[in-house]
Write an enzyme that holds these catalytic residues in place. Structure first.
Site, mmCIF file in Angstrom:
data_model
loop_
_atom_site.group_PDB
_atom_site.id
_atom_site.type_symbol
_atom_site.label_atom_id
_atom_site.label_comp_id
_atom_site.label_asym_id
_atom_site.label_seq_id
_atom_site.Cartn_x
_atom_site.Cartn_y
_atom_site.Cartn_z
ATOM 1 N N ASP A 11 0.868 -1.183 0.000
ATOM 2 C CA ASP A 11 0.000 0.000 0.000
ATOM 3 C C ASP A 11 0.901 1.228 0.000
ATOM 4 O OD1 ASP A 11 -2.078 1.746 0.106
ATOM 5 O OD2 ASP A 11 -2.937 1.002 1.978
ATOM 6 N N ASP A 105 -2.655 2.290 -6.176
ATOM 7 C CA ASP A 105 -1.593 2.312 -5.169
ATOM 8 C C ASP A 105 -1.608 1.104 -4.236
ATOM 9 O OD1 ASP A 105 -4.005 3.052 -4.016
ATOM 10 O OD2 ASP A 105 -3.072 4.344 -2.536
ATOM 11 N N GLU A 106 -2.289 0.037 -4.616
ATOM 12 C CA GLU A 106 -2.453 -1.080 -3.689
ATOM 13 C C GLU A 106 -2.543 -2.383 -4.470
ATOM 14 O OE1 GLU A 106 -5.532 -2.288 -0.046
ATOM 15 O OE2 GLU A 106 -5.964 -0.594 -1.365
#
Length: 497
Positions: A11, A105-106
């Site tokens: 993350d 983003d993960e």
């Protein structure tokens, strides 16, 4: 359940805001808020400096401004975020063929499938190496969680924030989960959490002690049984490399309620066009068209129409959305509109009528283009790209007096080089000239119609190989020059009003 912590969850830390700080040296270490800047804008991401003031994602931007009045409030630059995300996902792909992106983003990674790790020491080494590679390639930081299941790996990455790594040894899941609030578990939202609280269950340990039968009685067979298994730390969901999209949609919230029915229809048409661009970009077509309308009183209506077959024809989607709009009363005003397509497929069912209409539309556009060859082509008022950045028509430029500059937008000046908009208003635009790899840059103010100032594409966050010369903005003189001692510590919002 695995016996080794070979599922990794990454993350990125405050991704949008961190990318803005990396791109803008003058904002590093200072509060930054990314989101919609209008009266009804919402925070997308806040830097950790801004979070100390109580700012968080999904908060109204007006409230965020009150909590952190000196924060830099910037418009999102999704082209930059997507570019950085692609770099990060490429690094993950080197570890394993099983990478499951959850957002820009993960992502989850199955380290065992790629041979990157088989036990706790090798998993930790892989995670630390990944964090170092991400920093080297993007200049940003990410938090890593390692565990024997996806649920525990995600909890571990939350505990690792910011810029850390946490490894949970398989067999210790119940000790980790016990004291955590029930909202920690996937599928427990505000409503379920409140329902459990009223039943006297506030921690994960409370759920495990209550037993499966009690949870089934409270929440139903499927949800109750699933929640009991998770409370015991059981999660056997695999990392899935490709997740099928279920729908594609776009929506806009308006600064001022729309009352003009014609304007509402034009906005629906525009959203339908954007939705089809995303649909085609994902390589899909869709069978069901969905219209979302949020009215002045916050009541939200959803209407849908299912076609004879899947389509990616903009005319078909536009006309279907228009028909759905006819069944909605917009008399009191509209604050949000959305258009979506569901029932996705990888092929299209040709519609002869839509095809004929599209051909007629193309012919009309060609004729209009021929008639206007001697003059400048026109652009609909308020035209913008999907990232919210001003869209310049080609080959003609818009009327300079109508140019608008959003805070955070990338620009380039013929004399001073690359920079970004710090604020604008009353016919002026203030630009800070700096690059991601430069020192904090100087600030200069121009008229909004300055012909030497143009919108630009984002610069990479890391200096390109061989680039050593100082940025143009750091040298030279000229009118409006501001010395280093005059560089403000915060970014004021200079929008009109």
């Amino acid at each position: 359940m695995r016996t080794a912590p070979t599922i990794l969850h990454l993350d990125m830390d405050a991704f949008f805001a961190a990318a803005e700080q990396a791109a803008k040296p003058s904002l590093r270490g200072k509060p930054v808020i990314v989101g919609g800047l209008g009266p009804r804008g919402v925070v997308a991401t806040a830097s950790y400096e801004a979070r100390r003031f109580g700012v968080h994602s999904a908060m109204p931007m007006a409230q965020a401004r009150r909590l952190a009045p000196n924060a830099a409030c910037l418009v999102p630059r999704f082209s930059l975020y997507r570019s950085v995300s692609e770099q990060v996902m490429e690094l993950l792909g080197r570890l394993s063929p099983l990478v499951e992106p959850l957002s820009l983003d993960e992502a989850f990674v199955d380290l065992e499938a790629g041979g990157a790790a088989h036990d706790a020491p090798s998993a930790r080494e892989t995670g630390e190496r990944l964090r170092a590679d991400i920093r080297a390639v993007t200049g940003l930081t990410g938090s890593v969680g390692l565990a024997g299941s996806k649920m525990i790996a995600k909890i571990a990455s939350e505990q690792a924030k910011p810029d850390g790594l946490v490894l949970i040894d398989p067999g210790t899941e119940r000790d980790l989960l016990g004291p955590l609030p029930v909202r920690t578990l996937p599928g427990v939202g505000p409503a379920t959490g409140e329902h459990l609280r009223r039943a006297g269950m506030t921690t994960v340990a409370d759920l495990a002690e209550a037993g499966e039968d009690e949870l089934v009685r409270l929440l139903g067979r499927a949800h109750g049984a699933s929640l009991f298994r998770m409370a015991l730390g059981h999660d056997d969901r695999p990392v899935v490399a490709e997740r099928d999209a279920k729908s594609v949609s776009v929506e806009d919230t308006f600064d001022v309620d729309l009352h003009d029915r014609v304007r509402v229809r034009l906005e629906v048409d525009r959203l339908a066009e954007r939705c089809v661009r995303r649909l085609r970009g994902s390589g899909h077509s869709g069978r069901t068209i969905v219209l979302k309308v949020r009215r002045y009183d916050f009541s939200t209506l959803t209407r849908s129409e299912t076609l004879r077959g899947p389509t990616d024809d903009p005319a078909v989607v536009r006309e279907a959305a228009g028909r759905l709009l006819e069944s909605v009363d917009t008399t009191g005003g509209v604050r949000l509109l959305g258009v979506g397509v569901t029932g996705l497929a990888d092929y299209t069912q040709e519609d002869l009528f839509a095809q004929a209409a599209a051909e007629a539309e193309a012919e009309a556009e060609a004729a209009a283009g021929a008639e206007s060859e001697e003059g400048a082509p026109t652009v609909p008022e308020g035209a913008a790209s999907e990232t919210g950045e001003p869209q310049r028509p080609e080959p003609a430029r818009p009327d300079p007096a109508e140019r608008r500059w959003a805070a955070g937008q990338d620009v380039r000046h013929a004399t001073y080089g690359p920079g970004w908009v710090q604020g604008s208003g009353v016919g002026r635009v203030t630009v800070r000239f700096e690059e991601p790899w430069s020192a904090p840059g100087r600030v200069r103010t121009f008229r909004v119609d300055d012909e030497d100032l143009e919108a630009a594409d984002p610069l990479p966050l890391v200096r390109p190989a061989g680039r050593t010369e100082p940025p143009p903005a750091m040298g030279g003189g000229g009118s409006g020059q501001v010395g280093p001692a005059s560089i403000p510590e915060t970014v004021p919002d200079r929008r009109p009003g």
